[in-house]
Scaffold this active site. Structure first.
Site, short mmCIF file in Angstrom:
data_model
loop_
_atom_site.label_atom_id
_atom_site.label_comp_id
_atom_site.label_asym_id
_atom_site.label_seq_id
_atom_site.Cartn_x
_atom_site.Cartn_y
_atom_site.Cartn_z
N ILE A 163 0.83 -1.20 0.00
CA ILE A 163 0.00 0.00 0.00
C ILE A 163 0.87 1.26 0.00
CG2 ILE A 163 -1.51 1.40 1.47
CD1 ILE A 163 -3.07 -1.12 2.12
N TYR A 176 -6.38 -1.44 -8.24
CA TYR A 176 -5.57 -0.94 -7.14
C TYR A 176 -5.24 -2.08 -6.17
CZ TYR A 176 -4.35 1.36 -2.76
OH TYR A 176 -3.72 1.72 -1.60
N VAL A 196 2.50 1.70 -3.45
CA VAL A 196 1.58 2.15 -4.49
C VAL A 196 1.16 3.60 -4.24
CG1 VAL A 196 -0.74 1.83 -5.44
CG2 VAL A 196 0.75 -0.15 -5.12
N GLU A 197 0.89 3.93 -3.00
CA GLU A 197 0.37 5.26 -2.68
C GLU A 197 1.40 6.37 -2.89
OE1 GLU A 197 -2.57 6.30 -2.02
OE2 GLU A 197 -3.66 4.44 -1.66
N THR A 198 2.62 6.18 -2.39
CA THR A 198 3.56 7.31 -2.37
C THR A 198 4.99 6.95 -2.74
OG1 THR A 198 4.06 7.01 -0.01
CG2 THR A 198 2.22 8.47 -0.56
#
Length: 342
Positions: free
Chosen positions: A122, A321, A125-127
């Site tokens: 997570i 996602y 993928v997010e940042t």
């Protein structure tokens, strides 16, 4: 994220009209001032102080553009989407992040039951492991989407007004300058890109510093991501998905795909419709969802998503996602097991 659009110039004959149609500053907007007066007391502000603060927020046209859905007819491509995240640079950053924060990831897994690879997936993928946390002033993004939500899609201004309220509450509690905090175009914050409301409800002080900081503390972010998933129903030890082959019959396929990401079928019901589950999936006692991942002009891919797959989509309402998180985390775990170094 995306390149800036070309600057638009009004024709000379229309300049007067364009100037007249330009939006007022938020300090001149009656609806914004009503919002300030309505929420000042509960947020710990004097009404005049909150009016002054919100008057400094700016409408951001780029935010309005980025919140819009992709153009109609844009083909989904799982292989291309996966390749954006499961790629050498992000994997190297993920290995380094996991190595540096191995103890916190292990502690989060023990406490919340969420595997380290899922949390690492997570955040990656997010940042990009904190490398890309957003460059928009959060107050601008949230004010824009609260008071100037663009037409052309379902109006979510009420949601963003609540997130603006939550952001102001967060800043008061954590001692943050509301005019300085930066995040995504939607107002998401920190390593895990929590919306302010999610920060207030699910974030934890995982590094025991006495305050919660999802922007500067990777440990707080690790614990908070795991806590978010646990609070949304993550089940310890349950796989996220199983391999599945769909029936040839189009009516049966349509029946299986209709619920989308919501687990709706037992393994026996999938078999009755002609689907063939992998052996591990056949033993699954809960409900499953048949997930379709389109591959552009190629044949789609399919998996049977468990309740934990559905929980991942509470973080971002997208099966693509969720699969990207799973694939990134799984690849990182495999590389670590093989002794791969950052």
């Amino acid at each position: 994220m995306q390149a800036k659009p070309p600057r638009q110039h009004a024709a000379p004959a229309k300049a007067k009209h364009a100037k007249a149609a330009a939006p007022h500053a938020y300090g001149e907007r009656a609806d914004v001032m009503r919002f300030a007066d309505q929420h000042a007391q509960e947020l710990g502000y004097e009404p005049a102080a909150l009016r002054h603060l919100l008057a400094q927020a700016q409408r951001h046209p780029r935010v309005q553009q980025l919140i819009m859905p992709p153009p109609v007819g844009t083909a989904k491509d799982w292989a291309a989407y996966r390749a954006r995240f499961v790629e050498p640079r992000r994997l190297a950053a993920g290995l380094a992040f996991w190595q540096q924060h191995e103890a916190a990831l292990a502690r989060a897994e023990e406490r919340y039951g969420v595997p380290a690879e899922i949390v690492a997936g997570i955040i990656g993928v997010e940042t990009f492991y904190g490398q890309i946390m957003g460059g928009f002033r959060v107050i601008d993004a949230l004010a824009t989407l609260s008071f100037d939500f663009p037409p052309g899609r379902k109006d979510r201004s009420e949601f963003f007004r609540e997130e603006l309220r939550q952001f102001l509450l967060l800043c008061q509690r954590e001692g943050l300058d509301p005019l300085a905090v930066k995040g995504s175009y939607a107002g998401a914050l920190g390593y895990g890109q929590f919306m302010p409301g999610s920060w207030n409800r699910h974030a934890v002080d995982f590094d025991a510093s006495g305050r919660i900081d999802l922007i500067a503390s990777p440990e707080d972010a690790i614990g908070s991501v795991a806590n978010f998933l646990a609070n949304h129903g993550w089940q310890r030890g349950l796989p996220t998905h199983f391999e599945i082959a769909l029936p040839v019959d189009t009516a049966a396929r349509a029946t299986l795909l209709a619920p989308d990401i919501k687990p709706s079928f037992t393994a026996a019901q999938l078999a009755e419709q002609g689907a063939r589950l992998a052996e591990a999936g056949q033993a699954h006692a809960g409900l499953l969802a048949v997930i379709e991942l389109q591959n552009g002009d190629a044949a789609p891919s399919y998996v049977a998503g468990s309740e934990n797959f559905f929980t991942l989509t509470r973080y971002n309402w997208s099966s693509y996602y969720a699969m990207a998180v799973i694939e990134l985390g799984r690849t990182l775990a495999a590389w670590r097991a093989a002794g791969q170094k950052p």
